[in-house]
Every structure is written in C-alpha cells, then in structure tokens.
Design a protein around this motif. Structure first.
Motif, PDB file in Angstrom:
ATOM      1  N   GLU B 163      52.430  48.759 -47.695  1.00 30.74           N
ATOM      2  CA  GLU B 163      53.743  49.264 -48.130  1.00 30.74           C
ATOM      3  C   GLU B 163      53.752  50.788 -48.176  1.00 30.74           C
ATOM      4  O   GLU B 163      54.683  51.431 -47.679  1.00 30.74           O
ATOM      5  CB  GLU B 163      54.090  48.684 -49.502  1.00 30.74           C
ATOM      6  N   ILE B 232      59.149  41.503 -53.609  1.00 37.17           N
ATOM      7  CA  ILE B 232      60.238  41.407 -52.635  1.00 37.17           C
ATOM      8  C   ILE B 232      60.748  42.789 -52.225  1.00 37.17           C
ATOM      9  O   ILE B 232      60.853  43.106 -51.038  1.00 37.17           O
ATOM     10  CB  ILE B 232      61.402  40.562 -53.209  1.00 37.17           C
ATOM     11  N   VAL B 233      61.013  43.642 -53.223  1.00 36.12           N
ATOM     12  CA  VAL B 233      61.668  44.936 -52.942  1.00 36.12           C
ATOM     13  C   VAL B 233      60.845  45.813 -51.997  1.00 36.12           C
ATOM     14  O   VAL B 233      61.349  46.269 -50.964  1.00 36.12           O
ATOM     15  CB  VAL B 233      61.934  45.684 -54.265  1.00 36.12           C
ATOM     16  N   TRP B 234      59.573  46.021 -52.345  1.00 35.90           N
ATOM     17  CA  TRP B 234      58.789  46.998 -51.585  1.00 35.90           C
ATOM     18  C   TRP B 234      58.404  46.541 -50.178  1.00 35.90           C
ATOM     19  O   TRP B 234      58.419  47.365 -49.251  1.00 35.90           O
ATOM     20  CB  TRP B 234      57.580  47.468 -52.393  1.00 35.90           C
ATOM     21  N   VAL B 236      60.291  44.825 -48.308  1.00 38.59           N
ATOM     22  CA  VAL B 236      61.542  45.051 -47.554  1.00 38.59           C
ATOM     23  C   VAL B 236      61.698  46.544 -47.246  1.00 38.59           C
ATOM     24  O   VAL B 236      62.038  46.932 -46.112  1.00 38.59           O
ATOM     25  CB  VAL B 236      62.759  44.516 -48.352  1.00 38.59           C
ATOM     26  N   ILE B 239      59.155  47.537 -44.479  1.00 39.22           N
ATOM     27  CA  ILE B 239      59.544  47.061 -43.138  1.00 39.22           C
ATOM     28  C   ILE B 239      60.729  47.881 -42.611  1.00 39.22           C
ATOM     29  O   ILE B 239      60.749  48.307 -41.458  1.00 39.22           O
ATOM     30  CB  ILE B 239      59.880  45.548 -43.169  1.00 39.22           C
ATOM     31  N   ALA B 240      61.698  48.121 -43.512  1.00 41.75           N
ATOM     32  CA  ALA B 240      62.862  48.923 -43.107  1.00 41.75           C
ATOM     33  C   ALA B 240      62.424  50.339 -42.719  1.00 41.75           C
ATOM     34  O   ALA B 240      62.949  50.918 -41.758  1.00 41.75           O
ATOM     35  CB  ALA B 240      63.878  48.977 -44.249  1.00 41.75           C
TER      36      ALA B 240
END
Lengths: 293, 256
Positions: B163, B232-234, B236, B239-240
C-alpha cells in the motif's frame, strides 16, 4: 515517403518557448544536417518526434508513421543518440549494450561486437568509469547495433576525439549508402558541410531555412572582401550584412542586385577586391543576422 | 522482462542489505526471548504505556513476537517499500537515463508495469527472508508458535508495504524530485497516526487514515484474523494510485 515530415509542429513548456510551427521534410536516404546554437530547439524537436515530449500543436510523421499513435513502431526503426548520453552508472558497458538489445528483441551480438571494435570501446568497464567520449561511444553502439532505417544523432561528436569522429562518420556514411536516413543535429557547421547533402537552420524554435547544402552555400549571398581601402565606404543598405573592417581591409556579405554592387564599388578607392561564395558558417550567421533585423 | 531484470541487477545490493538487516533484527529479537521472558509481565505494561493496545492480550512468546514485529517490521518494511517505489520512475529522470530507456520500443505502460513488478518482488523477498529467519530462530530457541498467526502478521505487513509502495509509486510518476524524503515522511506519519489511534476509543477512527491499521497485532493474536474493516480503504487507495500513476506517466513529458 519522407523519413521525417513535420507539419507546423509546436511544443511549448507553459509560457516558455520550445519549438514553434516547425514544418520540415527529410527525404529517405538523406544525410540531413540540423543546425542551430544551444537552446534553439534542436533537442526539443527531436524529443517531440520520438515521443519523449508531447506536441502542443501540429503533427509529424516518421517513416510514414504518426509520432503520437505509432510511437513504439517508430522507435523500433530509429537509432537515437541523445546529446548527453547517460546510462546506469553501476552497470558494465556490456550490460548496457545487452539491455538495449533485449529491449529491441535481441540478436545483435555480432553487430555490437563490430561496432565496439571499430569505436575502440572497452565493454568490461563500468559506466561510471567512462569518460564523456566513451559514454558517447556506448550511445553510438546502442543506437546503431540494430541497424535502424533512421539515425537521429543529437550533437554526436561532442567529447569524441578526431580519430573516433572519423570512424563514427565512416559508419554513418556506410549506413547511409545502404539506404538509411541520417538526421544529424549539430552546431558544428564543418561536419554538416562535410557530410550532409541537405541542411536546415533553426533559430528561437522556428525553422529559418531548409535546403541542400550546395544551394545554401551557393545562394545569392556573396562574401565581398576589399583589400587596401583608401576612400569611400559601402552604403548602409539592407543588402549588406556582417560588415567588418580590419587593418584597412573591409569585408561584408552581400545579397542583392550585382549591378548595384559594382556601382557602389566603383565609387570607392581600394587596391583589390574578391567576390566568393561564403562558407556554411557565414551563411548560418547571415540567416541569423537577417532574422534579427 | 528486460526492464525488471535490469532493475533487479541494479537494486540487488540494497535488497540484500535491507533484507539481511531486517531478518537479522527479527532473528535477534527472537533469540533474546529467553533473557526477556522473566520480565514479560512488566513488558506488557510498558507497551500499554507506550500506546499499544495490548489490554486483551496475555503476554506470552507470540504476543512478544507480535509487539516487536509491530515496532520493527511494519515501520522498516514500509520505509523500504516507500524508498524503492518513490524512485522507481522518477529515478530514471533524475539519473537522466529516462531518455535512453524511453527511446527504445517499449511502451510506458510496460515500463511502469515492470518497475512495479520489481518493487513487488523486492518486498516479497524482503518479507519472506524475515519470515524464514524468524521461524528458524523460533525453532532454535525451542519455543512453540502458532504458525498461521505468524504468517498472518507477515502477510498483513507485506500488504502494508504494498500500500505504501502504491502511494509512493504515484509520487514517483508525477514528481521528478527525490522521493526518499517523501517515502520516509509518509511512512513515519502513517505509523504515528496508527500509534495515536491506539491511545483511546475516541481516537480509533484514525485507523481508517493509516495503512498500518491493517496489521492489528491485538486482533491477530487474540482472534487469529485481520480486522477487515481496516482492510478496505487503503488497498483501494493504493490500487487507484498505481492506476493513476500509469495513466499520468503515459502522457508525461520527459525532460532530461
């Protein structure tokens, strides 16, 4: 089909100028000189053509392919030597050559060995141990080992000793004879006039002139040299440029009606005079001064 | 994959130093456990004073490993991940090698993909070497350990590294400047945020703002699982970040 064809190609960096509406045509098989001083836009044009910079306006084709859409196909057929050839310092020369070959699919070992031999490049040295000249040689091997259709050489001879410069131009001449196109960016006018059949001059990002070297050198511009001037002086007219006097002698470039020149000369008193075709360097200066006025 | 192998060749010394250093630190941590064991109860209190939420954990060998792991592996791993990812693309521009690389017939997407794979590979070797040496050290001192929980600790730490790498990769694609400062600063800031989040119920929301919350040692030791609401948040965001990095890099002007 042209090897290089640009149509009003422009690149600006924010408010700063890069190149402005450059329209240039280079025929296949040409040995083309691209002349301009530092900061004129030579490297910007090359980097835009190779996709390193995105054009702001206009379009261009290399070997009939669009520089934006067909960038990868273009790079597959081009050998490029940057003006400042820089490589990964911790690797050996042989590693760089192999890496470059692998990026192009590989299989150029024999050609690379021949080039290293002719350029006297020691492949066992680490890149960080190389002088500027040897880094240039490494750049030449990487640009030539895959035998591309188009060679784009940006200030190729800076740092090379005269012997290797000669070898380098021999290599380029051989490839040119085999049908490849050579695009040589330089501010060394001697090498352009010695090796190129065509040339273009760029100034402040704009193309000033593009023609055969013969036509550029034998244009309507004449170099007038007056020896032992006793009285009189040339009129301050637009046809006269680059006027300079030294030890009672006078020289200038003249572009205009020859009758007017002879009338002007007949009104002056001097020992001798000559009219010659100027060197490419003088033509270069002539175009630059003309644009200034 | 010539770009990947070229990166591995160039980055192998740093990889060896980081991996060996980290693995050695984890091994030493395990090997000194017999000396630490008599002080375990006071150690748990010390960790709680420092901010770690160890309230629900009985201080034993596994919790000792987890707490040391939280201090060493997550932070060092994230810093290493940040350093290599933040210089993956911008390093070519700063080193003035981008012109050489990108004048070959390779797409920028491929360049970015092979560089990202290099980062992934380095982090995998870094984590695996620490896992192997830590487990070997456990066998040497003869302690019993729940391997699944240990694996979960390393896996969650590996995810944190990925991440951080994703965020720093975006920095690398968009900024030409040296990314080491950003990588260390970002890793430390996120780490401190996670520390603060353990200091009280009202501060727990901070867990959503740091990738380190994925490696919740308390949850792993107590329940043998990750706290999924923080997982979930990190991922995403990471990846973004990578997708945006590639899209930006494809259009980027390369100045040399």
């Amino acid at each position: 089909m042209y090897a290089i064809e640009t149509d009003k190609l422009s690149k600006s960096y924010g408010k700063a100028r890069g190149i402005t509406e450059v329209s240039l045509k280079v025929d296949e098989g040409d040995f083309f000189g691209f002349i301009g001083p530092n900061g004129a836009g030579k490297s910007t044009l090359i980097r835009t053509m190779l996709g390193l910079l995105g054009p702001t306006a206009g379009e261009a084709k290399i070997l009939g392919m669009d520089i934006v859409r067909d960038n990868i196909k273009i790079l597959d057929n081009v050998g490029y030597l940057p003006s400042e050839a820089t490589f990964y310092g911790g690797l050996r020369v042989s590693d760089i050559i192999k890496f470059s070959a692998k990026l192009r699919g590989g299989g150029f070992d024999a050609e690379a060995a021949m080039l290293c031999d002719r350029l006297q490049l020691d492949v066992t040295k680490k890149v960080r141990q190389l002088s500027l000249g040897n880094r240039k040689k490494l750049g030449i091997v990487c640009a030539m080992q895959h035998r591309p259709k188009l060679y784009i050489m940006d200030e190729p001879t800076s740092g090379l000793d005269p012997l290797i410069q000669h070898v380098f131009f021999e290599l380029l001449k051989e490839r040119n004879k085999e049908g490849a196109t050579v695009f040589l960016s330089s501010h060394n006018l001697n090498e352009v006039s010695a090796y190129c059949n065509k040339a273009a001059i760029i100034r402040d990002g704009s193309l000033i002139v593009s023609d055969t070297v013969d036509k550029l050198s034998h244009s309507d511009v004449k170099r007038i040299f007056i020896k032992g001037l006793h009285s009189g002086k040339p009129e301050a007219i637009p046809e006269i440029r680059n006027l300079h006097t030294e030890n009672g002698n006078l020289g200038f470039l003249y572009e205009g009606d020859m009758h007017k020149l002879t009338e002007m000369l007949s009104a002056m008193d001097f020992d001798d005079f000559t009219v010659t075709n100027p060197e490419l360097e003088e033509i270069f200066m002539h175009f630059y001064e003309k644009e200034d006025k | 994959m010539p770009i990947f192998f070229n990166e591995m060749k160039r980055g192998k010394l740093a990889l060896i130093i980081w991996s060996a250093g980290m693995a050695a630190m984890m091994a030493i941590t395990v090997l000194i456990f017999p000396l630490i064991e008599p002080m375990m109860s006071s150690l748990g209190e010390a960790y709680m004073d420092f901010g770690f939420d160890m309230s629900s954990i009985e201080m034993d060998f596994m919790s000792y490993i987890a707490s040391e792991f939280a201090e060493l592996m997550t932070l060092c791993g994230a810093i290493y991940a940040g350093i290599i990812a933040s210089s993956a693309l911008s390093g070519e521009e700063r080193g003035r090698t981008a012109e050489f690389l990108l004048s070959h017939p390779v797409s920028r997407t491929r360049v970015a993909a092979e560089k990202m794979f290099y980062v992934f590979n380095c982090l995998f070797i870094f984590s695996l070497s620490s896992l192997v040496l830590t487990y070997a050290s456990v066998l040497v001192i003869g302690e019993e350990i729940e391997f699944v929980k240990m694996l979960l600790l390393f896996a969650s730490c590996f995810a944190i590294q990925l991440e951080v790498a994703g965020i720093c990769f975006l920095f690398s694609a968009t900024v030409r400047a040296n990314g080491i400062g950003f990588a260390i600063g970002f890793s430390l800031l996120m780490y401190v945020l996670q520390l603060v989040s353990t200091m009280g119920e009202k501060l727990k929301f901070l867990n959503y703002f740091t990738p380190y919350s994925m490696c919740s040692t308390a949850e792993i030791i107590e329940n043998g699982r990750l706290d999924w609401k923080y997982c979930i948040v990190w991922p995403v965001i990471a990846i973004a970040s990578v997708i945006f990095a590639v899209l930006y890099y494809k259009k980027k002007d390369i100045y040399c």
